[in-house]
Design a protein around this motif. Structure first.
Motif, PDB file in Angstrom:
ATOM      1  N   ILE A   3      49.842  19.602  57.774  1.00  0.00           N
ATOM      2  CA  ILE A   3      49.135  18.908  58.842  1.00  0.00           C
ATOM      3  C   ILE A   3      48.129  17.966  58.208  1.00  0.00           C
ATOM      4  CG2 ILE A   3      47.636  19.171  60.842  1.00  0.00           C
ATOM      5  CD1 ILE A   3      48.736  22.048  61.119  1.00  0.00           C
ATOM      6  N   ARG A  64      54.223  17.059  58.310  1.00  0.00           N
ATOM      7  CA  ARG A  64      54.999  17.419  59.502  1.00  0.00           C
ATOM      8  C   ARG A  64      54.242  17.052  60.775  1.00  0.00           C
ATOM      9  NH1 ARG A  64      58.931  21.407  60.707  1.00  0.00           N
ATOM     10  NH2 ARG A  64      58.623  22.564  62.644  1.00  0.00           N
ATOM     11  N   THR A  65      52.906  17.179  60.728  1.00  0.00           N
ATOM     12  CA  THR A  65      52.081  17.052  61.922  1.00  0.00           C
ATOM     13  C   THR A  65      50.856  16.198  61.616  1.00  0.00           C
ATOM     14  OG1 THR A  65      52.802  19.266  62.598  1.00  0.00           O
ATOM     15  CG2 THR A  65      50.872  18.372  63.707  1.00  0.00           C
ATOM     16  N   ILE A  92      57.730  11.445  61.983  1.00  0.00           N
ATOM     17  CA  ILE A  92      56.799  12.489  62.431  1.00  0.00           C
ATOM     18  C   ILE A  92      56.871  12.620  63.948  1.00  0.00           C
ATOM     19  CG2 ILE A  92      54.362  13.150  62.570  1.00  0.00           C
ATOM     20  CD1 ILE A  92      53.997  11.572  59.906  1.00  0.00           C
ATOM     21  N   GLU A  93      57.123  13.833  64.414  1.00  0.00           N
ATOM     22  CA  GLU A  93      57.295  14.082  65.841  1.00  0.00           C
ATOM     23  C   GLU A  93      56.305  15.110  66.375  1.00  0.00           C
ATOM     24  OE1 GLU A  93      61.460  15.178  66.063  1.00  0.00           O
ATOM     25  OE2 GLU A  93      61.943  13.133  66.708  1.00  0.00           O
ATOM     26  N   ARG A  94      55.230  15.283  65.684  1.00  0.00           N
ATOM     27  CA  ARG A  94      54.198  16.248  66.090  1.00  0.00           C
ATOM     28  C   ARG A  94      52.843  15.594  65.878  1.00  0.00           C
ATOM     29  NH1 ARG A  94      58.605  18.567  64.154  1.00  0.00           N
ATOM     30  NH2 ARG A  94      59.305  20.606  64.952  1.00  0.00           N
ATOM     31  N   ILE A  95      52.230  15.151  66.973  1.00  0.00           N
ATOM     32  CA  ILE A  95      50.990  14.373  66.881  1.00  0.00           C
ATOM     33  C   ILE A  95      49.977  14.866  67.897  1.00  0.00           C
ATOM     34  CG2 ILE A  95      49.978  12.060  67.224  1.00  0.00           C
ATOM     35  CD1 ILE A  95      52.627  10.900  66.166  1.00  0.00           C
ATOM     36  N   ALA A 129      53.475  14.033  71.663  1.00  0.00           N
ATOM     37  CA  ALA A 129      52.061  14.123  71.293  1.00  0.00           C
ATOM     38  C   ALA A 129      51.266  14.879  72.347  1.00  0.00           C
ATOM     39  CB  ALA A 129      51.476  12.717  71.132  1.00  0.00           C
ATOM     40  N   LEU A 179      47.502  21.532  67.368  1.00  0.00           N
ATOM     41  CA  LEU A 179      48.146  21.199  66.087  1.00  0.00           C
ATOM     42  C   LEU A 179      49.019  22.345  65.606  1.00  0.00           C
ATOM     43  CD1 LEU A 179      45.131  19.463  64.314  1.00  0.00           C
ATOM     44  CD2 LEU A 179      47.338  18.371  64.828  1.00  0.00           C
ATOM     45  N   ARG A 182      52.190  22.735  67.895  1.00  0.00           N
ATOM     46  CA  ARG A 182      53.215  21.742  67.615  1.00  0.00           C
ATOM     47  C   ARG A 182      53.821  21.930  66.225  1.00  0.00           C
ATOM     48  NH1 ARG A 182      54.029  17.741  71.154  1.00  0.00           N
ATOM     49  NH2 ARG A 182      52.592  17.642  72.919  1.00  0.00           N
ATOM     50  N   ASP A 183      52.983  22.255  65.248  1.00  0.00           N
ATOM     51  CA  ASP A 183      53.479  22.397  63.877  1.00  0.00           C
ATOM     52  C   ASP A 183      54.452  23.561  63.742  1.00  0.00           C
ATOM     53  OD1 ASP A 183      53.155  21.353  61.088  1.00  0.00           O
ATOM     54  OD2 ASP A 183      52.548  23.424  60.713  1.00  0.00           O
ATOM     55  N   ALA A 188      60.475  19.020  68.367  1.00  0.00           N
ATOM     56  CA  ALA A 188      59.405  18.269  69.024  1.00  0.00           C
ATOM     57  C   ALA A 188      59.166  18.786  70.439  1.00  0.00           C
ATOM     58  CB  ALA A 188      59.757  16.788  69.050  1.00  0.00           C
TER      59      ALA A 188
END
Length: 289
Positions: A3, A64-65, A92-95, A129, A179, A182-183, A188
């Motif tokens: 992250i 990843r995040t 990146i698909e984790r925001i 996100a 975070l 999502r991580d 996603a």
């Protein structure tokens, strides 16, 4: 994978870094210069600048995040949109993005409208996100604590419409939870928006009363004069920033900062603890002074 936290040395970013470290997550702290800040054990320092494409490509290449926060600067929108585009480029698909509450109402306030523009990009490109929309930070008032205690005046012209101030630690706790959620997900997750507000709306007068109670002598509210507020800020801040803050305060006086029904319960469920109150914040600030 890990992250990456932008703004890692700031008020919110440093709290998030600590929260991720406490959770045992693999965290990276983005900084512009190496060695200026000591981070918790296990946190990796990454040197990059949001305005430098090559350094940001490198920073985003093995994560990843992403937690994205932008300081209030003249090129805030450019920094945010560039970073999000580079994140998409890196897959990146984790925001988690830190925006601001009521950005659609404060349309003449540069940094509010800037964040609203970033939200529009996230929506239009269907970026996975969590958009965090915090109200006024309680910690903003640390800047005027000495004025309050020395001159018995609360000088922030927040008016009477009511703002549900939130403690920066609660903002960070929600950000860390999102975070990690999502991580840890196998794919996603859908885009969500969370308003971040404190447990009760406050006015200039009610804030002054809280300071009065804690300090044991009367603190008065300095009033709603945003021109005088701008003048005071100009003495130690760039003119463009002082004017931006003046416009924000005028917007607060007009619209307030209020959360939707059920927000408090939702946030407390995410954090696993009650929202901190403004009175608690003041008592801690005075005790630590």
């Amino acid at each position: 994978m890990s992250i990456l936290v932008t703004g890692a040395t700031g008020t919110i970013g440093s709290l998030i870094i600590q929260g991720l470290a406490n959770a045992g997550a693999e965290a990276k702290a983005l900084v512009r210069r190496a060695g200026n800040r000591k981070f918790p054990a296990g946190v990796t320092e990454v040197v990059a600048d949001l305005t430098d494409i090559a350094s940001m490509r490198a920073a985003l290449s093995s994560i990843r995040t992403l937690f994205l926060i932008n300081a209030v600067t003249p090129d805030e929108v450019t920094q945010a949109l560039t970073t999000l585009n580079l994140a998409r480029e890196a897959g990146i698909e984790r925001i988690v993005y830190l925006s601001v509450i009521h950005s659609d109402k404060f349309t003449n306030v540069p940094h509010f409208t800037g964040k609203y523009t970033v939200e529009r990009m996230i929506e239009s490109h269907d970026i996975p996100a969590t958009i965090l929309r915090p109200a006024y930070f309680m910690q903003n008032d640390l800047m005027v604590q000495q004025t309050i205690q020395s001159y018995s005046v609360y000088p922030m012209p927040i008016g009477s419409a009511g703002i549900s101030m939130i403690d920066a630690r609660d903002i960070a706790d929600v950000a860390v939870a999102e975070l990690l959620r999502r991580d840890k997900a196998t794919s996603a997750l859908e885009r969500i928006i969370l308003e971040l507000t404190g447990p009760q709306p406050l006015t200039g007068t009610s804030v002054a009363k809280i300071w009065s109670s804690v300090l044991g002598h009367e603190i008065t509210y300095g009033g709603d004069d945003v021109a005088a507020f701008e003048g005071q800020l100009t003495s130690y801040s760039p003119g463009w920033l002082a004017y931006d803050m003046r416009l924000m305060m005028a917007g607060i006086q007009t619209f307030g900062m209020h959360s939707s029904e059920g927000t408090t319960a939702k946030l407390q469920s995410i954090m696993g603890h009650p929202l901190r109150t403004y009175e608690d914040f003041v008592r801690e600030s005075v005790a630590g002074n």
